[in-house]
Design an enzyme around this catalytic site. Structure first.
Site, PDB file in Angstrom:
ATOM      1  N   SER A 240      60.690  28.797   5.321  1.00 57.47           N
ATOM      2  CA  SER A 240      60.050  29.887   6.045  1.00 57.47           C
ATOM      3  C   SER A 240      61.105  30.694   6.807  1.00 57.47           C
ATOM      4  CB  SER A 240      58.964  29.328   6.968  1.00 57.47           C
ATOM      5  OG  SER A 240      58.106  30.364   7.411  1.00 57.47           O
ATOM      6  N   HIS A 370      52.157  26.011   2.465  1.00 52.23           N
ATOM      7  CA  HIS A 370      53.448  26.553   2.896  1.00 52.23           C
ATOM      8  C   HIS A 370      54.351  25.434   3.405  1.00 52.23           C
ATOM      9  CE1 HIS A 370      56.371  29.380   4.231  1.00 52.23           C
ATOM     10  NE2 HIS A 370      56.056  29.374   5.519  1.00 52.23           N
TER      11      HIS A 370
END
Length: 549
Positions: A240, A370
């Site tokens: 991320s 994610h």
């Protein structure tokens, strides 16, 4: 640090060897195998090999033209194209300066004094420069066995498969980027070890500040006695926002042998020019959420086509070192389609340097969570560590783009990849008054090459992995040009075409036929276009035939 004797010569020789090996019977291929004994020199001995290059004056932001497609990574600031593998060093230096000025902010050279310690559990870093000082530390986790060990710096502590890293034989350095560049601060009052040295109002963004911190960790490892961690085998990873940091870190320090960003999103791998049309986090949002990008980027958030660089050149800055980009095709906000374009564009530089086997892009995953640890990535992760850090592996790179988010490089470039020759290294680029001749692009014949006869010809290059492959087919028009074309070929037994781009397709196995789409049927005499397809199964020899209309 003092460069080891002959290191640059060995590195240049390896690139030349790989360049020579990348063409077989006139057909370029990304499938190469690097002998494990030579893989070690793909990481540089210094942080910035191009520090001595003479970079021309950079343009001012107000004078930048609009460039709708991706800038040509092979064209110098003076307008000439590089022609040899040794030219890349100084062309890369130009890209670095452009990226610093317009996107990330400047990454300062090594400070005047860097000291610290390395133990089996911790690394300390102390920095002094221009009368200012700062310190930070990072935790170390060693794998089983006896050292010294290669190490992977993990930014932020989540998303990375640390168990897989240690199982492969590499140490994990748990690095807290916030100690060096803190989030949640305004741009005029940035905080952390980097800004303690260079000022709270520094225009350099957090991503480069985090990269600077990793470079200082490597400095300390280099100064240690080498009994715990190896100074010549460092990787970097993160997910991320820390994936953004990982790819910038690998691009800006050539001592890093292996760069592994995970689901980096906007301000990471995805091309800036593609983000507005994909539905990813907008550039203005990424710029405003945190001071990740340099202050100067603020004038480009609504006009990325004015940027003289894009992230395919960030990818290219890592070349020819190891690069494993992991992406998530299930979350459009991450810009995976634009990230695949960046990988494909950067892979063209890898290919030109003869190092096509050193880049992997992998978005072919089932789980959309994610920053999850994914089983699809465990084997290639460990293969990359074996190849680039342990120097015991030879697994080739792979391009595995999910059909959910498949970018099309052909839509984003109007340049072709040159065939670079091998020449002795140079420390400067030609001056504008003495331009070097441009290399013939792969889309047009060289002056000495015969133009094909009437009709067209087709050649195929393949990038393969276990269980699948991607093929790129170049269609070259003969002396009469084409108004349309059809290419036929037999795919290997057991292989099935799962997707294709830049062409209409008939069939998925056995004899498959491809034909032009509306925008690429007309090809001038001696010019070329490309289409591609992805297939499951084992790659094998394919002989395409071409018919023009």
């Amino acid at each position: 640090m003092t460069t080891s004797p002959g290191r640059s010569d060995i590195r240049s020789a390896l690139i030349a060897l790989l360049t020579a090996a990348v063409t077989i019977a006139g057909v370029a291929t990304l499938v190469t195998t690097i002998p494990s004994a030579e893989a070690a020199v793909l990481a540089a001995a210094v942080e910035d090999e191009g520090a001595g290059c003479a970079v021309p004056a950079l343009p001012d932001a107000g004078s930048l033209p609009t460039i709708a497609k991706l800038p040509d990574p092979f064209t110098r600031l003076n307008g000439t194209r590089i022609t040899s593998t040794s030219d890349w060093q100084c062309r890369r230096a130009e890209i670095k300066k452009l990226a610093e000025k317009f996107v990330y902010g400047e990454k300062p050279a090594k400070p005047a004094t860097v000291t610290g310690t390395v133990s089996s559990t911790n690394i300390t870093v102390n920095v002094s420069h221009n009368g200012k000082s700062s310190s930070f530390s990072a935790k170390v986790e060693l794998p089983s066995g006896s050292g010294p060990f290669p190490a992977v710096v993990v930014l932020g502590g989540f998303g990375a498969d640390t168990a897989g890293i240690k199982a492969a034989g590499a140490a994990v350095i748990n690095y807290d980027p916030y100690a060096v560049g803190k989030e949640g601060t305004p741009r005029n009052n940035k905080q952390g070890a980097f800004y303690s040295i260079y000022g709270a109002s520094s225009s350099t963004g957090l991503l480069v500040a985090w990269a600077w911190g990793v470079s200082r960790i490597i400095d300390v490892i280099e100064q240690s006695n080498g009994s715990i961690l190896r100074a010549d085998a460092t990787g970097v990873t993160g997910c991320s926002r820390f994936g953004k940091g990982a790819i910038v870190t690998g691009a800006f320090d050539q001592r890093i042998a292996l760069t592994m960003p995970i689901e980096s999103g906007s301000a990471g791998a995805p091309i800036f020019r593609g983000i507005p049309g994909e539905g990813a986090q907008s550039l203005s949002s990424a710029y405003g959420e945190q001071p990740w990008l340099g202050d100067a980027f603020g004038s480009f958030t609504s006009s990325p086509t004015r940027l003289p660089v894009d992230t395919h050149e960030l990818v290219a800055m890592v070349a020819p070192r190891g690069l494993f980009i992991m992406d998530n095709p299930h979350i459009a906000n991450l810009g995976p389609k634009s990230a695949s374009v960046a990988a494909l564009g950067g892979a063209e530089v890898y290919k030109a340097l003869g190092a096509g086997a050193n880049i992997t892009y992998w978005s072919d995953v089932q789980d959309g969570t994610h920053c999850a640890n994914r089983p699809e990535w465990r084997t290639p992760l460990q293969q990359h560590i074996q190849k680039f850090l342990l120097k015991t592996g030879t697994a080739p790179g792979a391009i595995r783009i999910s059909s959910r988010a498949a970018g099309n490089l052909a839509e984003w470039r109007d340049w072709q990849t040159p065939t670079l020759t091998s020449t002795p290294p140079s420390s400067s680029t030609p001056s504008p008054s003495e331009p070097s001749p441009s290399a013939p692009s792969s889309g047009s014949p060289s002056p000495s090459a015969p133009v094909p006869g009437a009709g067209c010809t087709a050649t195929v290059s393949v990038n393969a992995w276990t269980g699948g492959f991607v093929a790129t087919v170049k269609v070259t028009a003969g002396s009469s040009g084409t108004n349309g074309w059809t290419v036929g070929m037999s795919v290997p037994a057991g292989a099935t075409v799962t997707s294709s781009w830049n062409a209409n397709r008939t069939g998925t196995s056995g004899a498959v036929q491809f034909s032009n789409v509306a925008y690429n049927g007309k090809i001038g005499a001696g010019q070329a276009t490309e289409f591609g397809f992805q297939a499951s199964g084992t790659a094998g020899a394919m002989t395409p035939t071409c018919a023009a209309s």
